[in-house]
Motif scaffolding. Structure first.
Motif, PDB file in Angstrom:
ATOM      1  N   PRO A 205       1.040  -1.253  -0.128  1.00  0.00           N
ATOM      2  CA  PRO A 205      -0.048  -0.111  -0.130  1.00  0.00           C
ATOM      3  C   PRO A 205       0.892   1.272  -0.102  1.00  0.00           C
ATOM      4  O   PRO A 205       0.382   2.254  -0.701  1.00  0.00           O
ATOM      5  N   LEU A 206       2.048   1.333   0.481  1.00  0.00           N
ATOM      6  CA  LEU A 206       3.017   2.477   0.599  1.00  0.00           C
ATOM      7  C   LEU A 206       3.385   2.850  -0.816  1.00  0.00           C
ATOM      8  O   LEU A 206       3.422   3.687  -1.211  1.00  0.00           O
ATOM      9  N   THR A 207       3.760   1.653  -1.319  1.00  0.00           N
ATOM     10  CA  THR A 207       4.066   1.803  -2.856  1.00  0.00           C
ATOM     11  C   THR A 207       3.032   2.379  -3.672  1.00  0.00           C
ATOM     12  O   THR A 207       3.160   3.171  -4.730  1.00  0.00           O
ATOM     13  N   MET A 208       1.794   1.846  -3.556  1.00  0.00           N
ATOM     14  CA  MET A 208       0.636   2.435  -4.292  1.00  0.00           C
ATOM     15  C   MET A 208       0.278   3.791  -3.835  1.00  0.00           C
ATOM     16  O   MET A 208       0.231   4.432  -4.785  1.00  0.00           O
ATOM     17  N   LEU A 209       0.306   4.169  -2.632  1.00  0.00           N
ATOM     18  CA  LEU A 209       0.162   5.432  -2.311  1.00  0.00           C
ATOM     19  C   LEU A 209       1.296   6.543  -2.772  1.00  0.00           C
ATOM     20  O   LEU A 209       0.736   7.368  -3.560  1.00  0.00           O
ATOM     21  N   ARG A 210       2.408   6.136  -2.868  1.00  0.00           N
ATOM     22  CA  ARG A 210       3.413   6.879  -3.274  1.00  0.00           C
ATOM     23  C   ARG A 210       3.198   7.227  -4.910  1.00  0.00           C
ATOM     24  O   ARG A 210       3.486   8.379  -5.392  1.00  0.00           O
ATOM     25  N   ALA A 211       2.972   6.130  -5.704  1.00  0.00           N
ATOM     26  CA  ALA A 211       2.867   6.383  -6.971  1.00  0.00           C
ATOM     27  C   ALA A 211       1.662   6.951  -7.562  1.00  0.00           C
ATOM     28  O   ALA A 211       1.444   7.908  -8.388  1.00  0.00           O
ATOM     29  N   SER A 212       0.650   6.951  -6.744  1.00  0.00           N
ATOM     30  CA  SER A 212      -0.753   7.653  -6.978  1.00  0.00           C
ATOM     31  C   SER A 212      -0.601   9.109  -6.697  1.00  0.00           C
ATOM     32  O   SER A 212      -1.167  10.083  -7.252  1.00  0.00           O
ATOM     33  N   LEU A 213       0.101   9.417  -5.502  1.00  0.00           N
ATOM     34  CA  LEU A 213       0.586  10.768  -5.161  1.00  0.00           C
ATOM     35  C   LEU A 213       1.115  11.564  -6.294  1.00  0.00           C
ATOM     36  O   LEU A 213       0.860  12.594  -6.530  1.00  0.00           O
ATOM     37  N   ARG A 214       1.970  10.704  -6.866  1.00  0.00           N
ATOM     38  CA  ARG A 214       2.814  11.489  -7.836  1.00  0.00           C
ATOM     39  C   ARG A 214       1.894  11.851  -8.994  1.00  0.00           C
ATOM     40  O   ARG A 214       2.084  12.839  -9.725  1.00  0.00           O
TER      41      ARG A 214
END
Length: 298
Positions: free
Chosen positions: A196-205
């Motif tokens: 989820p942290l990876t998903m969060l980072r990519a989507s915030l970008r």
């Protein structure tokens, strides 16, 4: 297969595993299986959210959304990531509590049947979604694949853990078995925090309209530099971002009197040349190419 069909199948699959996990987990009092089932139930809700979001994005509404509604996709994925993150954190707290209070009494033999069913089933879904994701550049499908991959890891951990527990029941270390279930929950939850942290980072970008993947940037930059050299433009400016399935590309060429393309017709030819050379990028492209003699307007 369309994005809607893929997401619909994911919903039905998640519902099946959710019901199985919760019923089985309650029946044998396994927190690990309950966590797996609870995650699947959360996946159902998140998949429905993705399905609704995908349908809404497809509806044309240029008056209210002149630049499209693709930003809805990363916003939904952010919500999904936060929910999964909270689920993992709550599972960690629960596991620590159980470990501190003597573990939990679970019959490992009964858990093995669920573990085999869930691991194999989830793995099949991951393979299916991986193939579909390769055919279609969809953030929703990619997020679904990551959800199912996490579920596969959870189920695999259940399988390995209860295999170990079954073996230990026939040894002098049978007393350790009560700690296997909460220990698995703890280890798997900590490991799964990364997803989820990876998903969060990519989507915030994407929500912040940051630059796309380096490979895309490099390809566009190389192409623009070739055009710049070919037509002897003074300079070029490139701005790119990816939001959902849409790739925004803005290119400004700065000309001088020695540049090889001066007319509108020649500029349109260059636009067509660039559009053709990036046509294979599997995104909806918003391409803007401008020409100016004043760097101020670039």
């Amino acid at each position: 297969m369309s994005e809607k069909q893929i997401l619909t199948l994911s919903v039905y699959g998640a519902l099946l595993f959710a019901l199985t996990g919760v019923v089985w987990g309650v029946a044998i009092e396994s927190k690990m299986i309950l966590f797996d089932g609870a995650y699947s139930f959360v996946s159902v809700g998140l998949s429905l959210l993705s399905l609704s979001g995908a349908a809404y994005i497809q509806k044309q509404d240029e008056k209210r959304f002149p630049f499209g509604k693709e930003v809805i996709e990363p916003i939904i994925i952010i919500v999904k990531a936060i929910v999964i993150l909270l689920l993992c954190l709550s599972a960690i707290v629960s596991a620590v509590y159980d470990l501190a209070n003597g573990g939990s009494n679970v019959q490992p033999g009964y858990a093995l049947g669920y573990a085999v069913f869930s691991t194999v089933g989830c793995f099949v879904v991951v393979i299916f979604l991986s193939r579909q994701s390769g055919k279609k550049q969809s953030g929703f499908v990619e997020a679904e694949k990551k959800q199912w991959l996490m579920d596969t890891l959870l189920s695999g951990a259940v399988l390995v853990g209860f295999l170990i527990a079954t073996v230990l029941t026939y040894t002098n270390y049978a007393g350790v078995v009560v700690y296997i279930d909460p220990a698995m929950v703890l280890l798997v939850s900590i490991y799964c925090l990364k997803m989820p942290l990876t998903m969060l980072r990519a989507s915030l970008r994407e929500v912040l309209e940051m630059s796309p993947a380096p490979a895309i940037q490099s390809r566009i930059t190389n192409l623009v530099k070739q055009i710049e050299s070919k037509y002897k433009f003074k300079e070029s400016m490139i701005r790119t971002s990816k939001v959902g399935e849409k790739l925004y590309i803005e290119i400004d060429f700065i000309l001088d009197t020695k540049s090889g393309a001066q007319t509108v017709a020649e500029h349109d030819t260059i636009r067509e040349e660039i559009a053709t050379k990036i046509d294979d990028l599997q995104y909806t492209k918003w391409l803007t190419i401008s020409f100016t003699q004043n760097r101020k307007w670039a």
